[in-house]
Scaffold this active site. Structure first.
Site, PDB file in Angstrom:
ATOM      1  N   LYS A   1       2.641  11.083   7.332  1.00  0.00           N
ATOM      2  CA  LYS A   1       1.769  10.937   8.347  1.00  0.00           C
ATOM      3  C   LYS A   1       2.427  11.530   9.492  1.00  0.00           C
ATOM      4  O   LYS A   1       2.136  12.710   9.839  1.00  0.00           O
ATOM      5  CB  LYS A   1       1.860   9.263   8.705  1.00  0.00           C
ATOM      6  CG  LYS A   1       0.818   8.932   7.583  1.00  0.00           C
ATOM      7  CD  LYS A   1       0.053   7.533   7.948  1.00  0.00           C
ATOM      8  CE  LYS A   1      -0.724   6.977   6.974  1.00  0.00           C
ATOM      9  NZ  LYS A   1      -0.537   6.003   6.093  1.00  0.00           N
ATOM     10  N   ASP A   8       9.461   2.721   2.189  1.00  0.00           N
ATOM     11  CA  ASP A   8       8.087   3.419   2.248  1.00  0.00           C
ATOM     12  C   ASP A   8       7.938   3.345   3.943  1.00  0.00           C
ATOM     13  O   ASP A   8       7.572   2.256   4.505  1.00  0.00           O
ATOM     14  CB  ASP A   8       7.121   3.087   1.526  1.00  0.00           C
ATOM     15  CG  ASP A   8       5.782   3.901   1.756  1.00  0.00           C
ATOM     16  OD1 ASP A   8       5.550   4.550   2.896  1.00  0.00           O
ATOM     17  OD2 ASP A   8       4.692   3.772   1.024  1.00  0.00           O
ATOM     18  N   PHE A  36       0.910  -1.277   0.165  1.00  0.00           N
ATOM     19  CA  PHE A  36      -0.053   0.175  -0.015  1.00  0.00           C
ATOM     20  C   PHE A  36       0.941   1.124  -0.184  1.00  0.00           C
ATOM     21  O   PHE A  36       1.644   1.333   0.936  1.00  0.00           O
ATOM     22  CB  PHE A  36      -1.002   0.077   1.281  1.00  0.00           C
ATOM     23  CG  PHE A  36      -1.982   1.535   1.215  1.00  0.00           C
ATOM     24  CD1 PHE A  36      -2.768   1.235   0.514  1.00  0.00           C
ATOM     25  CD2 PHE A  36      -1.324   2.316   1.731  1.00  0.00           C
ATOM     26  CE1 PHE A  36      -3.772   2.486   0.473  1.00  0.00           C
ATOM     27  CE2 PHE A  36      -2.133   3.668   1.815  1.00  0.00           C
ATOM     28  CZ  PHE A  36      -3.493   3.569   1.272  1.00  0.00           C
TER      29      PHE A  36
END
Ligand SMILES: *Cc1c(COP(=O)(O)O)cnc(C)c1O
Length: 438
Positions: free
Chosen positions: A286, A257, A172
């Site tokens: 984030k 990531d 993802f």
């Protein structure tokens, strides 16, 4: 600095401001009028691209949030790890407010006095030479893809238009068309093609598969050190170090990531640190924005970053002074409050406690630090009704990938708060209040 605390610390998370507990713990609760009205509005006016739990939040502080009915909940999702520092951390809010009183946006047509210090501090904290600021995680991933492709053509010598990036099953990396194009999840892709070429998918956790998939046109390997949205999937020990080494030998950029796993979540500043792996390209987002502002970045040494030249790439809001000031404070909180260490200690303990519940519905408890997945057995139905039952008991968690309940609270959480959570989680994992088949 002490973490921000809720005024009602250590109280039962089900307690209302008046000090009453919910009527019957675990009993299905009819939403009140205030909740219903928001749910109706969302149903009518919002695109239906999410299926949130039916709770309407109006305030939050530290690890606690409150809904429009006045009920208090322990937030154990932490906005998919964007709230590692907790809700409304005072130092981050202070930075936001102070910067809002000076200047908020300059665009990159001009310099501003926050972006330089932000990128220097980010490079110092991560050990990279250069950083490129963006806003969302998906944009940072896109940026990393562009950088590595250009590096492939200009430095590695791959023929123009042939660069290939290897990704993993279950990945993802966001929701742009390029990114969903290399997803292995049908729901992320269906109806959204045609997709960009240049990606190849190998099984996650299988280093040999990566080695076999590399060709002279391979420029990068994009990998999550733990797959969050994929279901808190932890690869075998040694996988990161081994794939890092393969990439080094074959002159392929190792792109980590760490948008979800980074900034303390897994018990190290970055999850790659668990195997002493230094990626060629590090992608963060984030929690870099401390839960108040979207800030993401790509980090790499000059050998990669210098392929970008004026006009190649950009973002109107990337590196804006408000975001940069917030990110500086967010990073400082993670380092000064030793959130990685907290996550490591509390996470190991909490994971053992979850395993000790030994509930018949649980197939596995896995994760690192405070990034934990509780896998519900297929025979016990999906994880969603378990999350609804947790909500009824004042614990907010969200299912990921059908069978997994993710527990990833803000890293400022205290041990006694996790103890309170366990008292509510245990009966639910034993099936109490779990309404199946809805
Ligand atoms: C959340 C996430 C992204 C995308 O971030 P957005 O800010 O939602 O675009 C990318 N990669 C990983 C691993 C993530 O968890």
């Amino acid at each position: 600095m002490t973490p921000p605390r809720s005024p009602e610390t250590a109280a039962d998370p089900r307690a209302t401001p008046e000090g009453r507990a919910h009527a019957t713990p675990g009993a299905p609760r009819a939403p009140g009028a205030a909740t219903r009205s928001v749910l109706d509005e969302a149903d009518r006016f919002s695109a239906h691209n999410y299926k949130p739990l039916p709770v309407v939040l109006e305030s939050g502080e530290g690890v606690w949030v409150r809904d429009v009915e006045g009920r208090r909940y322990l937030d154990m999702l932490a906005a998919y790890s964007a709230l590692n520092q907790g809700h409304r951390h005072p130092a981050i809010l202070e930075a936001l407010q102070a910067q809002a009183g000076r200047i908020t946006l300059t665009s990159r047509a001009f310099h501003n006095d926050q972006m330089g210090p932000f990128l220097r501090e980010l490079c110092e904290a991560t050990g990279f030479e250069k950083a490129l600021p963006m806003n969302t995680g998906a944009e940072a991933v896109e940026t990393a893809i562009k950088m590595v492709r250009k590096w492939g053509y200009e430095v590695k010598g791959v023929p123009e238009g042939e660069a290939e990036i290897i990704v993993c099953t279950g990945n993802f990396a966001g929701r742009t068309t390029t990114i969903v194009g290399f997803s292995s999840e049908e729901a992320y892709r269906r109806g959204f093609g045609p997709f960009a070429p240049g990606f190849r998918i190998v099984p996650y956790g299988d280093a040999k598969a990566l080695e076999d998939a590399i060709t002279p046109s391979t420029v990068g390997f994009l990998v999550e050190p733990i797959q969050g949205e994929g279901g808190v999937v932890v690869p075998p020990d040694g996988y990161l170090a081994c794939t890092r080494e393969i990439c080094r030998e074959r002159n392929v950029a190792f792109m980590a990531d760490e948008i979800q796993t980074g900034l303390g979540r897994t018990g190290r500043l970055f999850c790659c640190d668990w195997e002493d792996v230094r990626p060629d390209v590090l992608i963060v987002g984030k929690a870099l924005g401390g839960g108040v502002y979207p800030v993401s970045a790509v980090l790499a040494d000059a050998a990669y970053m210098d392929v970008f030249r004026p006009g190649d790439h950009g973002s109107t809001f990337g590196g804006n002074p408000l975001g940069a000031a917030v990110a500086r404070a967010s990073l400082r909180v993670i380092l000064e409050e030793r959130l990685s260490e907290r996550s490591d200690e509390l996470g190991s303990w909490f994971m053992e406690e979850l395993r000790a519940i030994d509930a018949p519905h649980v197939a596995e408890v896995r994760g690192k630090g405070l990034m934990i997945g509780v896998v519900i057995r297929k025979e016990s139905g999906p994880a969603r009704p378990f999350c609804e039952a947790l909500m009824d008991r004042g614990i907010l968690a969200k299912e990921t990938h059908h069978q997994v309940i993710r527990f990833a609270p803000p890293l400022v959480i205290e041990r006694n708060e996790l103890e309170t959570a366990l008292e509510e989680i245990a009966p639910v994992l034993h099936g109490e209040g779990v309404r199946r088949g809805d």
